[in-house]
Motif scaffolding. Sequence first.
Motif, PDB file in Angstrom:
ATOM      1  N   ALA A  59       0.830  -1.204   0.000  1.00  0.00           N
ATOM      2  CA  ALA A  59       0.000   0.000   0.000  1.00  0.00           C
ATOM      3  C   ALA A  59       0.865   1.255   0.000  1.00  0.00           C
ATOM      4  CB  ALA A  59      -0.917  -0.003   1.212  1.00  0.00           C
ATOM      5  N   ASP A  60       0.394   2.290  -0.674  1.00  0.00           N
ATOM      6  CA  ASP A  60       1.084   3.576  -0.680  1.00  0.00           C
ATOM      7  C   ASP A  60       0.776   4.276   0.638  1.00  0.00           C
ATOM      8  OD1 ASP A  60       2.261   5.990  -1.144  1.00  0.00           O
ATOM      9  OD2 ASP A  60       0.989   6.561  -2.835  1.00  0.00           O
ATOM     10  N   LEU A  61       1.770   4.342   1.514  1.00  0.00           N
ATOM     11  CA  LEU A  61       1.554   4.875   2.860  1.00  0.00           C
ATOM     12  C   LEU A  61       1.864   6.348   2.987  1.00  0.00           C
ATOM     13  CD1 LEU A  61       3.055   1.941   4.960  1.00  0.00           C
ATOM     14  CD2 LEU A  61       0.693   2.297   4.270  1.00  0.00           C
ATOM     15  N   GLY A  62       2.452   6.944   1.950  1.00  0.00           N
ATOM     16  CA  GLY A  62       2.823   8.348   2.059  1.00  0.00           C
ATOM     17  C   GLY A  62       4.080   8.516   2.876  1.00  0.00           C
ATOM     18  N   ASN A  63       4.202   9.647   3.546  1.00  0.00           N
ATOM     19  CA  ASN A  63       5.416   9.987   4.276  1.00  0.00           C
ATOM     20  C   ASN A  63       5.327   9.568   5.746  1.00  0.00           C
ATOM     21  OD1 ASN A  63       6.539  11.267   1.986  1.00  0.00           O
ATOM     22  ND2 ASN A  63       5.422  13.148   2.445  1.00  0.00           N
ATOM     23  N   PHE A  64       6.481   9.279   6.315  1.00  0.00           N
ATOM     24  CA  PHE A  64       6.579   8.963   7.734  1.00  0.00           C
ATOM     25  C   PHE A  64       6.056  10.145   8.546  1.00  0.00           C
ATOM     26  CE2 PHE A  64       8.793   8.699  11.779  1.00  0.00           C
ATOM     27  CZ  PHE A  64       8.709   7.347  12.089  1.00  0.00           C
ATOM     28  N   PRO A  65       5.243   9.920   9.599  1.00  0.00           N
ATOM     29  CA  PRO A  65       4.903   8.673  10.287  1.00  0.00           C
ATOM     30  C   PRO A  65       3.664   7.970   9.747  1.00  0.00           C
ATOM     31  CG  PRO A  65       4.107  10.507  11.574  1.00  0.00           C
ATOM     32  CD  PRO A  65       4.798  11.099  10.384  1.00  0.00           C
ATOM     33  N   PHE A  66       3.219   8.335   8.567  1.00  0.00           N
ATOM     34  CA  PHE A  66       2.199   7.611   7.798  1.00  0.00           C
ATOM     35  C   PHE A  66       0.756   7.841   8.263  1.00  0.00           C
ATOM     36  CE2 PHE A  66       6.002   4.764   8.041  1.00  0.00           C
ATOM     37  CZ  PHE A  66       6.520   5.113   6.802  1.00  0.00           C
ATOM     38  N   PHE A  67       0.518   7.948   9.545  1.00  0.00           N
ATOM     39  CA  PHE A  67      -0.853   8.065  10.038  1.00  0.00           C
ATOM     40  C   PHE A  67      -1.102   9.435  10.658  1.00  0.00           C
ATOM     41  CE2 PHE A  67       0.208   3.579  10.106  1.00  0.00           C
ATOM     42  CZ  PHE A  67      -0.863   3.033   9.427  1.00  0.00           C
ATOM     43  N   GLY A  68      -2.207  10.044  10.242  1.00  0.00           N
ATOM     44  CA  GLY A  68      -2.585  11.329  10.798  1.00  0.00           C
ATOM     45  C   GLY A  68      -3.394  11.162  12.069  1.00  0.00           C
ATOM     46  N   LEU A  69      -4.130  12.195  12.422  1.00  0.00           N
ATOM     47  CA  LEU A  69      -4.916  12.188  13.653  1.00  0.00           C
ATOM     48  C   LEU A  69      -6.380  11.890  13.375  1.00  0.00           C
ATOM     49  CD1 LEU A  69      -3.397  15.365  15.300  1.00  0.00           C
ATOM     50  CD2 LEU A  69      -3.304  13.076  16.273  1.00  0.00           C
ATOM     51  N   PRO A  70      -7.045  11.115  14.225  1.00  0.00           N
ATOM     52  CA  PRO A  70      -8.495  10.969  14.107  1.00  0.00           C
ATOM     53  C   PRO A  70      -9.176  12.312  14.353  1.00  0.00           C
ATOM     54  CG  PRO A  70      -7.558   9.284  15.554  1.00  0.00           C
ATOM     55  CD  PRO A  70      -6.482  10.293  15.309  1.00  0.00           C
ATOM     56  N   GLU A  71     -10.356  12.465  13.827  1.00  0.00           N
ATOM     57  CA  GLU A  71     -11.102  13.710  14.013  1.00  0.00           C
ATOM     58  C   GLU A  71     -11.354  13.952  15.500  1.00  0.00           C
ATOM     59  OE1 GLU A  71     -15.322  15.707  12.502  1.00  0.00           O
ATOM     60  OE2 GLU A  71     -14.591  13.822  11.657  1.00  0.00           O
ATOM     61  N   ASN A  72     -11.219  15.210  15.912  1.00  0.00           N
ATOM     62  CA  ASN A  72     -11.444  15.652  17.297  1.00  0.00           C
ATOM     63  C   ASN A  72     -10.366  15.175  18.276  1.00  0.00           C
ATOM     64  OD1 ASN A  72     -13.882  17.008  16.649  1.00  0.00           O
ATOM     65  ND2 ASN A  72     -15.005  15.067  16.776  1.00  0.00           N
ATOM     66  N   ILE A 100      13.186  -2.871  18.417  1.00  0.00           N
ATOM     67  CA  ILE A 100      13.128  -2.508  17.008  1.00  0.00           C
ATOM     68  C   ILE A 100      13.838  -1.171  16.819  1.00  0.00           C
ATOM     69  CG2 ILE A 100      11.634  -2.113  15.014  1.00  0.00           C
ATOM     70  CD1 ILE A 100      11.414  -4.922  16.218  1.00  0.00           C
ATOM     71  N   GLY A 101      14.805  -1.136  15.918  1.00  0.00           N
ATOM     72  CA  GLY A 101      15.552   0.083  15.667  1.00  0.00           C
ATOM     73  C   GLY A 101      15.191   0.689  14.326  1.00  0.00           C
ATOM     74  N   GLY A 102      15.153   2.007  14.279  1.00  0.00           N
ATOM     75  CA  GLY A 102      14.861   2.698  13.032  1.00  0.00           C
ATOM     76  C   GLY A 102      14.333   4.109  13.283  1.00  0.00           C
ATOM     77  N   ILE A 199       5.662   4.794  16.770  1.00  0.00           N
ATOM     78  CA  ILE A 199       5.835   4.213  15.436  1.00  0.00           C
ATOM     79  C   ILE A 199       7.328   4.123  15.138  1.00  0.00           C
ATOM     80  CG2 ILE A 199       5.350   4.454  12.964  1.00  0.00           C
ATOM     81  CD1 ILE A 199       2.923   6.187  13.756  1.00  0.00           C
ATOM     82  N   VAL A 200       7.770   2.952  14.671  1.00  0.00           N
ATOM     83  CA  VAL A 200       9.164   2.787  14.247  1.00  0.00           C
ATOM     84  C   VAL A 200       9.169   2.129  12.881  1.00  0.00           C
ATOM     85  CG1 VAL A 200      11.357   1.626  14.670  1.00  0.00           C
ATOM     86  CG2 VAL A 200      10.112   2.633  16.581  1.00  0.00           C
ATOM     87  N   GLN A 201       9.875   2.746  11.932  1.00  0.00           N
ATOM     88  CA  GLN A 201      10.105   2.105  10.642  1.00  0.00           C
ATOM     89  C   GLN A 201      11.485   1.469  10.704  1.00  0.00           C
ATOM     90  OE1 GLN A 201       9.861   4.513   7.066  1.00  0.00           O
ATOM     91  NE2 GLN A 201       9.372   2.694   5.871  1.00  0.00           N
ATOM     92  N   LYS A 202      11.514   0.152  10.637  1.00  0.00           N
ATOM     93  CA  LYS A 202      12.741  -0.601  10.873  1.00  0.00           C
ATOM     94  C   LYS A 202      13.835  -0.217   9.879  1.00  0.00           C
ATOM     95  CE  LYS A 202      14.111  -5.360  11.923  1.00  0.00           C
ATOM     96  NZ  LYS A 202      13.648  -6.763  11.972  1.00  0.00           N
ATOM     97  N   GLU A 203      15.003   0.019  10.434  1.00  0.00           N
ATOM     98  CA  GLU A 203      16.154   0.391   9.603  1.00  0.00           C
ATOM     99  C   GLU A 203      17.424   0.124  10.389  1.00  0.00           C
ATOM    100  OE1 GLU A 203      18.055   4.316   7.304  1.00  0.00           O
ATOM    101  OE2 GLU A 203      16.128   4.446   8.326  1.00  0.00           O
ATOM    102  N   ALA A 204      18.440  -0.391   9.728  1.00  0.00           N
ATOM    103  CA  ALA A 204      19.715  -0.656  10.388  1.00  0.00           C
ATOM    104  C   ALA A 204      20.384   0.655  10.775  1.00  0.00           C
ATOM    105  CB  ALA A 204      20.624  -1.462   9.477  1.00  0.00           C
ATOM    106  N   PHE A 205      21.066   0.657  11.907  1.00  0.00           N
ATOM    107  CA  PHE A 205      21.793   1.840  12.344  1.00  0.00           C
ATOM    108  C   PHE A 205      22.937   2.144  11.379  1.00  0.00           C
ATOM    109  CE2 PHE A 205      25.327   3.692  14.854  1.00  0.00           C
ATOM    110  CZ  PHE A 205      24.726   4.895  15.175  1.00  0.00           C
ATOM    111  N   LYS A 206      23.031   3.400  10.978  1.00  0.00           N
ATOM    112  CA  LYS A 206      24.085   3.825  10.055  1.00  0.00           C
ATOM    113  C   LYS A 206      25.146   4.616  10.822  1.00  0.00           C
ATOM    114  CE  LYS A 206      20.908   4.112   6.127  1.00  0.00           C
ATOM    115  NZ  LYS A 206      20.253   5.011   5.127  1.00  0.00           N
TER     116      LYS A 206
END
Length: 334
Positions: A59-72, A100-102, A199-206
Amino acid sequence: MNIKSIFLLPIALSSSLLAQACNNSKQKDKQKEVTFSNEIQSANKTYNATQDTIPISTADLGNFPFFGLPENIRYESKPLQRNYDEIYFPTNRTGQLEKIGGRSFKSNMINTNNSEWSRPYFIKSYDEAIKAVGGVKLFEGKFKYEQIQFMKENAEYLGEEGSLDFYNNTIHSYIIRRPDGDDIYIQFDANTAGGAIQIVQKEAFKQTISIVKSDQIEKDLNEKGKTVLHISFDTDKASLKTEGKEVIKEIAIVLKNNGNLKLAIHGYTDNAGTKARNHILSEQRAQAVVAELSTSGIDESRLTVRGFGSQNPVADNTTPEGRAKNRRVELVKQ
């Protein structure tokens, strides 16, 4: 018909009816058991899912953090976002905790001024939004005593913005598997006054700290009187990693090129652990540098050692990047 037959017939009929009633009852019980078993199996499709069996979401999730706020609903204060963080998530139905790291996002949430807070509304909003893009629930429940103790001993900076109340609240944990392995982990909780989400998007430490070469070390010593080095050691130990030994080879080159140069080697740690432990560890690591230089032919009389523990941090200890910078060795020209 004799009297004996008159009495036996009702008894026989009664026994037959009783047996039939028992059979009917057993059949109904079996049907209930089957229905209940099916309900459990259906639920376990969510809670027993392993990483390998969870479907990949494209699915196209858009930009991190992907989820907006519910109404109110609004953020209570500015959310915390870090390019890299490590957060514990319950990753199966038993609540097994995995770090989980990222890239991370954390925030507390409350109702807007013109509405009342609803815990079911908050939970259902995120549950349906996550599942709508292919997310799968990993865990839902309250932490047991052992899990709470583990979090108290191992989790970083508990109590800051977006921290979950795992002492009292039900924790909801999800995963969205992605094609490239940068899976997204989401967990949240809520009470009667507000909620929190992580929310964490998994990614190896750089690693962004590069090995400083001998010419740069020498330049720093001549111009500033000291140089700051990030020498790799095993976690919570004074044993050098291979890349740490490479840095020390560069120090040895400087000392060999400048026969009269003497150095004070100062060790520093981040703020994880006790002050006493950090002081000892920093001194042991500085001594390990001296021992390694000695194997390269450097006379130890040209070197002095001192450990400062977590004193004088050069970066923010609340982030993994900052803690990495604070774990350092400083060479001071004598």
